[in-house]
Write an enzyme that holds these catalytic residues in place. Sequence first.
Site, PDB file in Angstrom:
ATOM      1  N   HIS A  22      -4.186   8.788  27.210  1.00 45.55           N
ATOM      2  CA  HIS A  22      -5.439   8.041  27.190  1.00 45.55           C
ATOM      3  C   HIS A  22      -5.243   6.673  26.542  1.00 45.55           C
ATOM      4  O   HIS A  22      -4.388   6.499  25.666  1.00 45.55           O
ATOM      5  CB  HIS A  22      -6.518   8.830  26.432  1.00 45.55           C
ATOM      6  CG  HIS A  22      -7.153   9.901  27.262  1.00 45.55           C
ATOM      7  ND1 HIS A  22      -7.651  11.063  26.725  1.00 45.55           N
ATOM      8  CD2 HIS A  22      -7.361   9.993  28.605  1.00 45.55           C
ATOM      9  CE1 HIS A  22      -8.146  11.829  27.701  1.00 45.55           C
ATOM     10  NE2 HIS A  22      -7.978  11.193  28.842  1.00 45.55           N
ATOM     11  N   HIS A  63     -12.699  17.310  23.972  1.00 42.64           N
ATOM     12  CA  HIS A  63     -12.521  17.464  22.526  1.00 42.64           C
ATOM     13  C   HIS A  63     -13.184  18.742  22.025  1.00 42.64           C
ATOM     14  O   HIS A  63     -14.230  19.170  22.533  1.00 42.64           O
ATOM     15  CB  HIS A  63     -13.117  16.263  21.788  1.00 42.64           C
ATOM     16  CG  HIS A  63     -12.441  14.965  22.112  1.00 42.64           C
ATOM     17  ND1 HIS A  63     -11.329  14.512  21.443  1.00 42.64           N
ATOM     18  CD2 HIS A  63     -12.725  14.023  23.053  1.00 42.64           C
ATOM     19  CE1 HIS A  63     -10.956  13.340  21.946  1.00 42.64           C
ATOM     20  NE2 HIS A  63     -11.791  13.026  22.931  1.00 42.64           N
ATOM     21  N   THR A  87     -17.459  18.128  31.272  1.00 35.94           N
ATOM     22  CA  THR A  87     -17.245  18.803  29.992  1.00 35.94           C
ATOM     23  C   THR A  87     -16.303  17.957  29.165  1.00 35.94           C
ATOM     24  O   THR A  87     -15.429  17.266  29.705  1.00 35.94           O
ATOM     25  CB  THR A  87     -16.675  20.220  30.173  1.00 35.94           C
ATOM     26  OG1 THR A  87     -16.511  20.828  28.882  1.00 35.94           O
ATOM     27  CG2 THR A  87     -15.323  20.200  30.884  1.00 35.94           C
ATOM     28  N   ASP A 110      -8.148  16.526  15.158  1.00 37.17           N
ATOM     29  CA  ASP A 110      -9.158  15.790  15.916  1.00 37.17           C
ATOM     30  C   ASP A 110     -10.563  16.165  15.448  1.00 37.17           C
ATOM     31  O   ASP A 110     -10.917  17.334  15.367  1.00 37.17           O
ATOM     32  CB  ASP A 110      -8.962  16.152  17.398  1.00 37.17           C
ATOM     33  CG  ASP A 110      -9.995  15.546  18.330  1.00 37.17           C
ATOM     34  OD1 ASP A 110     -10.752  14.660  17.903  1.00 37.17           O
ATOM     35  OD2 ASP A 110     -10.011  15.954  19.508  1.00 37.17           O
TER      36      ASP A 110
END
Length: 551
Positions: A71, A364, A361, A191
């Site tokens: 990403h 994370h 969806t 995260d």
Amino acid sequence: MGKIKVIPLGGMGEIGKNMTAIEYEDEIIVIDCGSAFPGEDMYGIDLIIPDIHYLLENQHKVKGLFVTHGHEDHIGAIPFILKQLNMPIYTTRLTMGLIERKISEHGLIHRTQFHVVKERELIAFDQIQIEFLHTTHSIADACALAIHTPIGVIFHTGDFKVDLTPIDEKTIDFERIGDLAKEGILLLISDSTNVERKGFGMSESEIQSTFLKLFKEATGRILVSTFASNIHRIQQIIDAAAAFGRKVAFGGRSMVTMAEVAMKLGYLDIMPDQLIDLNGIDQMDDDKLCLIVTGSQGEPMGALARIAFSNHRQIKIRPNDYIIISASPIPGNDKLIGRVINELYRHHATVIYKELADVHTSGHAYQEELKLMLRLTRPKYFLPAHGEYRHLIHHKNLAMRVGIPEENIRIIETGNVLEVSLDGLAVTESVQAGDLLVDGIGVGDIGDVVLRDRKLLAESGIVVVVATIDRKLKTLVTEPYIMTRGFIHIKTNEELLDEIKDIAEKELRTHLEGGTLEMAVLKTRVKKSIERYIYDKTKRRPGIFPIIMIV
């Protein structure tokens, strides 16, 4: 026994620009190298990248860049950083393909060392060993990192979700993580993006049933806008199109690039006769066509926005078009995507988005998934990462609820140096860190002063006063000339402009009669006088720029 230094250079207390240095004695490894997008007040800025001053000062220690996934907030800064610090790159196959494509555009492909790694592969240096472990996220080939050091293992989750039914049938490597936990994990870096969301996130595979239902309903062309990086989502769209006999075309530069890389490396499965070029879509029957395009965040230059506002060269909206926006707005983009949706409705298209159907969806982890990671790893110490400050606090509280003592958790920000030892955690200092602004090919040459000027020009406009002075006679050659941009319309405000010209002429003549030819004094006097007059008359503060030429 030594101490490990964890130094976030971006991505801590903020979303995007992820970059973390792990240092033990004379070795440093760098995890991720991402960019962030500028705010609305950063006029003309293309990207924000991390300040790597600390790495440049210690470049003799830097062993390599280890990238968790592909990403932009994890790879977007790589071309710009490599120009400052050339270091080898270690990552998985798809991520490397995306990085290679990116840096080739910057002419760096031949000077960069690439090392494609496999899951569970160990990259060993003298003191530090890095192990890549498969995880699930909204892009293929995402990995967590187990960093083995002489005093213990640091486990960096990367971006992840707990998806037990992923599209590629490859779940998180629970087995290896469990083994590491048995051996003992010293520090977990995890995260925090979705820590405010309760429960579990929906599996990516559950979206397929929604796509099949929507594709069955559609009678005209189907346009699906999603993140170009979400290859698993794109694969589901392709599969749904195939199920209903529809050809597929890609639109948007990043979508075309991602699809090319993914197909080349075998991450995207599409039959050659199902794929058509965008230039050939007008030859297709509407009910036999599916377009997959960028712009799911409403970006003005994204394909979807250009389609909505009739600015796209090849795709024009038709009344029976069926448009699916398979994404959630990133915070701050709600108005942009709302504007695009409204425009699509004005063209009488049918628009389906997250509020109307399960077409997206998150990649994370939600709260229960974050708890699961904490329970699975059982770390001695915990460092919440990848989130704004409130996310880090919520993640800290979540960790305490599953049994990690408060004294074993630290909240730090970009630039802080966290020292980790068997005896505890301590923030010992801060290093130079922050934002470098990219404007065109310039990196770091735009600072606060320039941004402030750009903000002033955008909000209030400018007034330029041009005057010519005879050096010998110390008189005006001609009356001053007034030019404005973004302040007022000249034809409907001639009286105001005449008054500004008279004020400038009066100030100049007054000081010239006194024998003053000091340029700084002349410009300041003219500027201040015009500023006062304009504010009294309009309550505005445009930028005033006197240009005085001496002949």
